[in-house]
Design an enzyme around this catalytic site. Sequence first.
Site, PDB file in Angstrom:
ATOM      1  N   ILE A   1       0.836  -1.205   0.000  1.00 48.90           N
ATOM      2  CA  ILE A   1       0.000   0.000   0.000  1.00 48.90           C
ATOM      3  C   ILE A   1       0.867   1.250   0.000  1.00 48.90           C
ATOM      4  O   ILE A   1       1.707   1.432   0.897  1.00 48.90           O
ATOM      5  CB  ILE A   1      -0.946  -0.029   1.217  1.00 48.90           C
ATOM      6  CG1 ILE A   1      -1.991  -1.113   0.966  1.00 48.90           C
ATOM      7  CG2 ILE A   1      -1.642   1.319   1.422  1.00 48.90           C
ATOM      8  CD1 ILE A   1      -2.614  -1.659   2.176  1.00 48.90           C
ATOM      9  N   CYS A   2       0.683   2.072  -1.013  1.00 43.33           N
ATOM     10  CA  CYS A   2       1.400   3.347  -1.166  1.00 43.33           C
ATOM     11  C   CYS A   2       2.917   3.140  -1.033  1.00 43.33           C
ATOM     12  O   CYS A   2       3.510   2.406  -1.810  1.00 43.33           O
ATOM     13  CB  CYS A   2       0.845   4.365  -0.176  1.00 43.33           C
ATOM     14  SG  CYS A   2       1.438   6.024  -0.466  1.00 43.33           S
ATOM     15  N   MET A   3       3.544   3.747  -0.024  1.00 44.38           N
ATOM     16  CA  MET A   3       4.981   3.565   0.157  1.00 44.38           C
ATOM     17  C   MET A   3       5.308   2.087   0.415  1.00 44.38           C
ATOM     18  O   MET A   3       6.360   1.581  -0.015  1.00 44.38           O
ATOM     19  CB  MET A   3       5.419   4.408   1.361  1.00 44.38           C
ATOM     20  CG  MET A   3       6.881   4.542   1.566  1.00 44.38           C
ATOM     21  SD  MET A   3       7.123   5.388   3.146  1.00 44.38           S
ATOM     22  CE  MET A   3       8.772   5.987   2.964  1.00 44.38           C
TER      23      MET A   3
ATOM     24  N   GLY B   1       3.815  -0.231  -0.979  1.00 48.95           N
ATOM     25  CA  GLY B   1       3.798  -0.822  -2.314  1.00 48.95           C
ATOM     26  C   GLY B   1       5.171  -0.717  -2.955  1.00 48.95           C
ATOM     27  O   GLY B   1       5.624  -1.650  -3.644  1.00 48.95           O
TER      28      GLY B   1
END
Lengths: 379, 310
Positions: A148-150, A152
């Site tokens: 998820i986001c960072m 990811g």
Amino acid sequence: MNAKIPVDLILRNIEESRKTTRKKLRRATAVLTSKLDTDISTTPYRIVYEEDRVKLKHYRPEQVKCQTPLLIIYALINRETMLDLQPRRSVVESLLAQGVEIYMVDWGYPTRKDQYLTIGDHVNGFIANIVDFICKEKKIEQLNIMGICMGGVFSIIYTALNPHRVKNLVTTVTPSNFDTDKGLLNVWMKQTDAQILGDVYANMPGDIMNLGFLLLNPARLIIDKYVGFIQNIDDKNYVENFIRMEKWIFDSPDVPAATFREFIDELYKKNLLIDSKLVIDGERVDLQKITMPVLNFYGRFDHLVPPEMCGLLTSRIGSSDKEDICFDTGHIGIYVSSKCQREFAPKIAAWLLARDNKNESLQSEEKHGQKRQALQALL
Amino acid sequence: MTDTTTQSNEIGNFVESWMTMAKKFWPEPGNNREDGLGSSGLKFDSGNGGGQADDDKYKTYKTFENSINNSIAFIKLMMAPENRETLHRSVAAYTEALTESAGDSLENFIEFQSQAVKSFAKVGEHTKAYTLDDLDHSAFESFRELYRNELQKYLKIPKIGLPREYHERMSELVDKSTIFFSHLIELIYQFTTPFEKTNRVMQDKIKKMLEGGEVVEDPKQVYNDWIKILEGHFMDMLKSKEYTDVLNDTITSLAAYKGVKNSVTDAFLKEMQIPTGREMDEVYKDIYNMKKKIRDLSRQVAKLQKKQEA
């Protein structure tokens, strides 16, 4: 000539609004002083692994349908509790209902002693140890990863460096291409020296980052949001949801200074990841090594990680089984909005199950084939 | 023409009588005391010689008396007819230098004030909606210019003596905080401009409505319009280079200020025998390196074990 203004209408409106406000205020007092259910992250879990400040949460579904467990790697910014914000609005709950066994990284709260931790320390240290732990526990060689986001970005780096450990990769609102001027965060990170704040504060303070996020849209996030709250202050359900979200948003751990600096210098400013030029602990992160199935989600109206930062990933990886899904929502809406709740987690579960079973049937076919060959050889 | 001789005499007499009074101030309360201290001779000759206070126990008074006597002798020497003219010239030169210096500073200050007035006057001028070209950076820059030219140099005066390092740190703290707060105020000022522009747009809109005989029936609609326009103005401002520059200046000056603040805090902590941030960072760095080494070694051991087992 000026037209005549209906003064009596104005006075009537003022009187009506005075009465309504008075009633609303009474109801609001009753709501705010009542017992509110504002707990977040209420789905039961066990802590199965700990290393320094980092913990691993384990969620077990009533019935395991997907044989390969899913490891969720959240960002270092804000907390993973967002995936389990409230009952019936929980990605975790939804995945469990679909029979996916979940492990989730809780990065904890970095302190001054964590300031030297780099991206490499998070990927080759914490994440690698966690993957090894899960594989050993479950007696498996590979697992599914969702970033998820960072988180990811960490997932992409880990997968490219350890492709043999990852069966399927799901990236959500994950920035991989930083060569875009879309999104204010992109502009600010490139045109300022924000990374020096991490150095002088030892870690990048969560409160300063939160202030930065609020300044991305002050009219909506500092004014309109609270006007909306006041307008609905007599609605208990609304108040509870609002407080849950406030609890999550302002629960911001600091980011280790070295990681923060690396993220800005190597990714935002030099855009090394998408071109497979990023080097972590002496090893090049080659996106072509990502050959397993990849599912990539992003939000069309995401102002933090706009689609331009996410969409390019699937064209640069080595996998042939890959899919991009763009929802008409923002950075957080993808996990918490009612519409996405109906589509996001079920899609992930179905996608993983399809590949889980496929691989399983392939493996079992392979085993049968081997057995047949062995029998034939014996005969 | 002024009679300098008479003037100098008057000054000389005044200073001398003040000195004599000062000399009498300390011993006299002691003389009035009825206890042993008062009657034990806590007084000394207020004349030029005299040695009643030569006992070790009254050495403070003796030092005081000597200082006063020396000062009186010096003033008398300065007031001597042959030195009066030189003294007068020196005083005049000193006054002139002071006046000139004050004049320079005043000139700079007036220049700053005039620029500031011009700049602040601009704030009240009509600003076009959705344009940020007229964001006034010069008022804040003028202040910083004045600070750099007129005040910063005093903070940079070399420090001497045993506590020089402490003085230097404190001066640096004042310097960096002034610069940081000037950038911060400018940043905050930038955030007021979208409100100003939005309010202007809304006022025009409401005025037109009233002129057409329309009334705001739904305040919510007015609010929705206002927030939408405000959002647009904010977006334009936040994307502008002017804003990014000010933001970057604020960030870099904050980092500089925080760095000096840390060093001042460290100095106090050191005095109190508490480990400083820098000292703790060194320990943390060692722990970090050791952990990394242990992690690598553990992995190597595991690999070797696997190899052996195979």
